[in-house]
Each structure stands twice: as C-alpha cells, then as structure tokens.
Scaffold this motif. Structure first.
Motif, short mmCIF file in Angstrom:
data_model
loop_
_atom_site.label_atom_id
_atom_site.label_comp_id
_atom_site.label_asym_id
_atom_site.label_seq_id
_atom_site.Cartn_x
_atom_site.Cartn_y
_atom_site.Cartn_z
N ARG A 49 16.69 -55.59 -16.99
CA ARG A 49 16.00 -55.47 -15.72
C ARG A 49 17.06 -55.06 -14.70
N VAL A 50 16.93 -53.85 -14.19
CA VAL A 50 17.93 -53.32 -13.26
C VAL A 50 17.54 -53.73 -11.84
N PHE A 51 18.43 -54.44 -11.16
CA PHE A 51 18.14 -54.83 -9.77
C PHE A 51 18.72 -53.80 -8.79
N TYR A 52 19.92 -53.32 -9.11
CA TYR A 52 20.58 -52.35 -8.23
C TYR A 52 21.23 -51.24 -9.05
N SER A 53 21.22 -50.05 -8.48
CA SER A 53 21.96 -48.96 -9.11
C SER A 53 22.67 -48.12 -8.06
N GLY A 54 23.95 -47.91 -8.24
CA GLY A 54 24.69 -47.03 -7.34
C GLY A 54 24.32 -45.59 -7.65
N VAL A 55 24.54 -44.71 -6.66
CA VAL A 55 24.29 -43.28 -6.88
C VAL A 55 25.62 -42.56 -6.85
N CYS A 56 25.88 -41.81 -7.91
CA CYS A 56 27.16 -41.12 -8.09
C CYS A 56 26.93 -39.61 -7.95
N HIS A 57 27.98 -38.88 -7.59
CA HIS A 57 27.85 -37.43 -7.47
C HIS A 57 27.39 -36.79 -8.78
N THR A 58 27.78 -37.40 -9.88
CA THR A 58 27.37 -36.91 -11.20
C THR A 58 25.84 -36.86 -11.33
N ASP A 59 25.17 -37.82 -10.72
CA ASP A 59 23.70 -37.84 -10.80
C ASP A 59 23.11 -36.60 -10.15
N LEU A 60 23.74 -36.17 -9.05
CA LEU A 60 23.28 -34.96 -8.38
C LEU A 60 23.55 -33.73 -9.28
N HIS A 61 24.74 -33.70 -9.89
CA HIS A 61 25.05 -32.60 -10.83
C HIS A 61 24.04 -32.56 -11.98
N ALA A 62 23.67 -33.74 -12.47
CA ALA A 62 22.71 -33.80 -13.58
C ALA A 62 21.39 -33.16 -13.16
N MET A 63 20.96 -33.46 -11.93
CA MET A 63 19.68 -32.93 -11.48
C MET A 63 19.77 -31.41 -11.27
N ILE A 64 20.90 -30.95 -10.76
CA ILE A 64 21.07 -29.51 -10.54
C ILE A 64 21.32 -28.80 -11.87
N GLY A 65 22.01 -29.47 -12.77
CA GLY A 65 22.30 -28.88 -14.09
C GLY A 65 23.41 -27.85 -14.04
N ASP A 66 24.46 -28.10 -13.23
CA ASP A 66 25.53 -27.10 -13.10
C ASP A 66 26.79 -27.47 -13.88
N TRP A 67 26.66 -28.37 -14.83
CA TRP A 67 27.83 -28.72 -15.64
C TRP A 67 27.79 -28.00 -16.98
N PRO A 68 28.97 -27.83 -17.60
CA PRO A 68 28.99 -27.11 -18.88
C PRO A 68 28.23 -27.82 -20.02
N ALA A 69 28.14 -29.16 -19.97
CA ALA A 69 27.43 -29.87 -21.05
C ALA A 69 25.96 -30.05 -20.67
N PRO A 70 25.03 -29.72 -21.58
CA PRO A 70 23.61 -29.84 -21.25
C PRO A 70 23.13 -31.29 -21.21
N ASN A 71 22.23 -31.59 -20.27
CA ASN A 71 21.65 -32.93 -20.21
C ASN A 71 20.31 -32.95 -20.95
N LYS A 72 19.65 -34.11 -20.90
CA LYS A 72 18.42 -34.32 -21.68
C LYS A 72 17.32 -33.31 -21.31
N VAL A 73 17.21 -32.96 -20.03
CA VAL A 73 16.19 -31.98 -19.61
C VAL A 73 16.54 -30.61 -20.19
N GLN A 74 17.83 -30.27 -20.14
CA GLN A 74 18.27 -28.96 -20.63
C GLN A 74 18.16 -28.80 -22.14
N THR A 75 18.23 -29.91 -22.87
CA THR A 75 18.09 -29.81 -24.33
C THR A 75 16.64 -29.98 -24.77
N GLY A 76 15.71 -30.04 -23.81
CA GLY A 76 14.30 -30.15 -24.13
C GLY A 76 13.86 -31.56 -24.50
#
Ligand SMILES: [Zn+2]
Ligand SMILES: [Zn+2]
Length: 367
Positions: A49-76
């Motif tokens: 049960r998650v009560f708090y979660s910090g937000v990291c710049h990586t999370d923004l990169h994940a949503m934009i998808g501008d990193w060389p490694a594909p995330n879950k959305v990018q791999t379908g």
C-alpha cells in the motif's frame, strides 16, 4: 500515514483504488480505477500500500519516451504506472515472499525493482547493472498508485523513525547522490561542485556531501535555489545564468585550483559542458543527472596530463539504500519537498519541464 502509527484497518485491501497511468508517449496522465483485491501475487511478490511517492525527472523522461532504452509503453506492454520513490506498507505476500518481509512492514520501492542477485554484477554489489534488472515505473508498473506489486527481496525496509513522506525522495534521489559521492571518494575538507544543487537530487547531494565533511560549491540558478542550497550547507552558491565566467568562479571558490570532484545532479546538458574543466588535476566528474542525447567531451591530452576521471554512477545497491535512509532517519539529511496529490501529476510534470521546482515533489497517494 506520515507518522509511525499504523492502524490495522490500513492493512485491509479494498476493491477500489486509484493509479496514474499513461498509454501513449507524451501523456497525458490519466487517473485509472482498479481493484487491488483481485491481484494474484506470483512467487516472491509483495503487495504494497503506497502512501507517498516522490516524483523524479526520470518519470518525466519515461512519459516522453526520449531515452535510449524502451519502456513498457514502447514495448507494447500496455499502459504504464510511473514512479520509483514509493513509501508504504506491505499488505499481502505472494508464495515465498515471507522469507523477506511480513505484512505490516514499512518498505520502499526503488528504481531497481528486482535483480537476479546471482550474476557477476549482482555479486559485486552492482545490482543496477544486472542484465535481468527490472525498473519500477519504466519496464514495470511503479509507485504512482495506491497498491503496487513489487519483489519482496528487493524492497527496502524503512527505518521506523522516518516518516514515509520524508523517506520517499531518499529511495531514488537520496540513494543516487549518496552513491555518486561514494564513487567520488571524497575526504573531509575537499571541495565538491554540485551543478543542480537546488533540485531534487542536488539538495540531498549538498547534505550528504556535508556529512562527509566536504566544502560544497552549489551551482544552480534563481534565488529560491540559492536560498535552499545555502540553508542546507553549501559554502558558495554560483548562479550559472548570471556568472560571466563559471569556470573562473568555481576555481576561485575552491582555493584557486578547482574542485576535487563535480557531482553533476542537473538534468540539463549545459551542466556537463564545463564540469570537467573546473575540476582540479586528478579530479573526477561523476555523471548522475540524465539529459537526453548528450555527450561528455574531453580533450585527450588535457585528460591525460591532468589525470582526470569521468565516471557514471547509476542509482545504488540495496546497501546504499539502507545507508542513505539511515542518515535521513538520524536527522543528518532532510528531504525538502512539497506535497501534492496523486491526481496533480500532470501539473508536477509541467513545473518539472519548466525547471521551476525547488526540492522534490512528493505525491500523497490518497489525494
Ligand atoms: Zn529517480
Ligand atoms: Zn544479476
């Protein structure tokens, strides 16, 4: 539950919970209702049960998808729940997971969600470099949800005396800069420059550097970041936007020689440009902040004659997480953050994109 009191009802698993998802690159983030009581835990998994979660710049990169490694959305793999600084409580364990945790334990979800723990890298404590490493909020759903599934053996036990909201940013930002400072092998009295000192990573780096006994030169811009870095123990603050000679200013602030190490916590490419030059001979540039598509350029003769080092540092291992949290629990390091609701994630990303956030944002997953 920001404090330490845990009521039995908080361990109940409801049939309705909220998570923040995106299903196409660039967003937007949508709130999605799901039923955590239907989750069928596999071998070694825990439901947190998650009560708090910090937000990291990586999370923004994940949503934009501008990193060389594909995330879950990018791999379908379907919609992705971001987040990798989750602080919460174990509410259910899958088969075999009770070897590591029990229901009611306070735990943290980190960027590395699991690793094999048996390869050459893992055995040497380089778990983030394991070929089988899973990433929270990237290859697997992360902590921007009220109930998250993760791997019991890799969850981090949280110190009881550290409130969950304060623990959250340590799980990525804190561990990352703590490890980077270890990689810099600094000793008391040495100078360290921290570009990005007023940000989520940087404000923690300033404090961990002080724990080591370093003299901190904070590099960032604007009065809010100056005030924050100075309050947290930076000896000098240099505003990179108003400085006419950044290299000269850093050298001047470090006894004329330059710093022993630069721990680059900024996620903009510009922060890397001069960092190697303002390091003194035998100095180290430790790369931590992650701008997309950026190279570090170094003149070879200059690097050889001055015996300089460039080193990447990628989050930390389980032990680094425990040490970084212990220092926070003992009050040596304080996370500076603003609390917002899980439903406000789009606003957080906008502010992050505009570079207007001082310190960290921690999402209250009940809001
Ligand atoms: Zn992170
Ligand atoms: Zn491994």
């Amino acid at each position: 539950m920001p404090g330490n009191e845990l009521q039995a009802t908080q361990l109940d698993i409801p049939n309705k919970a909220t998570r923040a998802i995106f299903d196409k690159l660039g967003g937007p983030i949508k709130n999605d209702i799901y039923d955590p009581s239907l989750i069928n835990l596999q071998n070694g998994e825990a439901l947190v049960r998650v009560f708090y979660s910090g937000v990291c710049h990586t999370d923004l990169h994940a949503m934009i998808g501008d990193w060389p490694a594909p995330n879950k959305v990018q791999t379908g793999g379907g919609p992705l729940v971001g987040g990798h600084e989750g602080a919460g409580v174990v509410v259910k364990l899958g088969p075999g997971a009770d070897e590591f945790l029990k229901v009611g334990d306070k735990v943290g979800i980190k960027w590395i969600a699991d690793a094999c723990l048996n390869c050459d890298y893992c055995r040497r404590g380089h778990e983030p470099n394991c070929a089988q490493a899973k990433c929270s909020g990237y290859t697997h759903d992360g902590s921007f949800q009220q109930y998250a599934v993760s791997w019991a053996r890799y969850l981090t036990p949280l110190p009881n005396e550290l409130p969950l909201d304060e623990a959250a940013p340590i799980l990525c930002a804190g561990v990352t800069v703590y490890r980077a400072l270890k990689e810099a092998k600094l000793t008391p009295g040495q100078y360290v420059a921290i570009p990005g000192a007023g940000g989520g990573l940087g404000h923690l780096a300033v404090q961990y550097a002080n724990v080591i006994g370093c003299r901190v030169i904070a590099i960032d811009t604007g009065s809010a970041k100056k005030e924050l870095a100075t309050k947290l123990g930076a000896e000098t603050f240099i505003d990179f936007k108003t400085s006419k000679d950044l290299i000269g200013d850093v050298r001047k602030a470090s006894g004329g020689e330059g710093v022993h190490a630069a721990v680059v916590a900024a996620s903009g490419a510009a922060a890397y440009e001069m960092a190697l030059e303002y390091c003194r001979p035998c100095g180290k540039l430790v790369a931590v902040g992650l701008p997309a598509k950026t190279n570090i350029e170094a003149n070879v003769c200059f690097t050889v004659f001055q015996a300089k080092q460039v080193k990447g540092s990628y989050v930390g291992n389980r032990q680094d997480a425990i040490e970084a949290l212990d220092l926070a629990a003992r009050g040596k390091v304080k996370t500076v953050f603003k609390t917002m609701g899980l439903s406000q994630l789009n606003d957080v990303y906008k502010a992050m994109h505009d570079g207007t956030l001082a310190g960290r944002v921690v999402l209250d997953c009940n809001k």
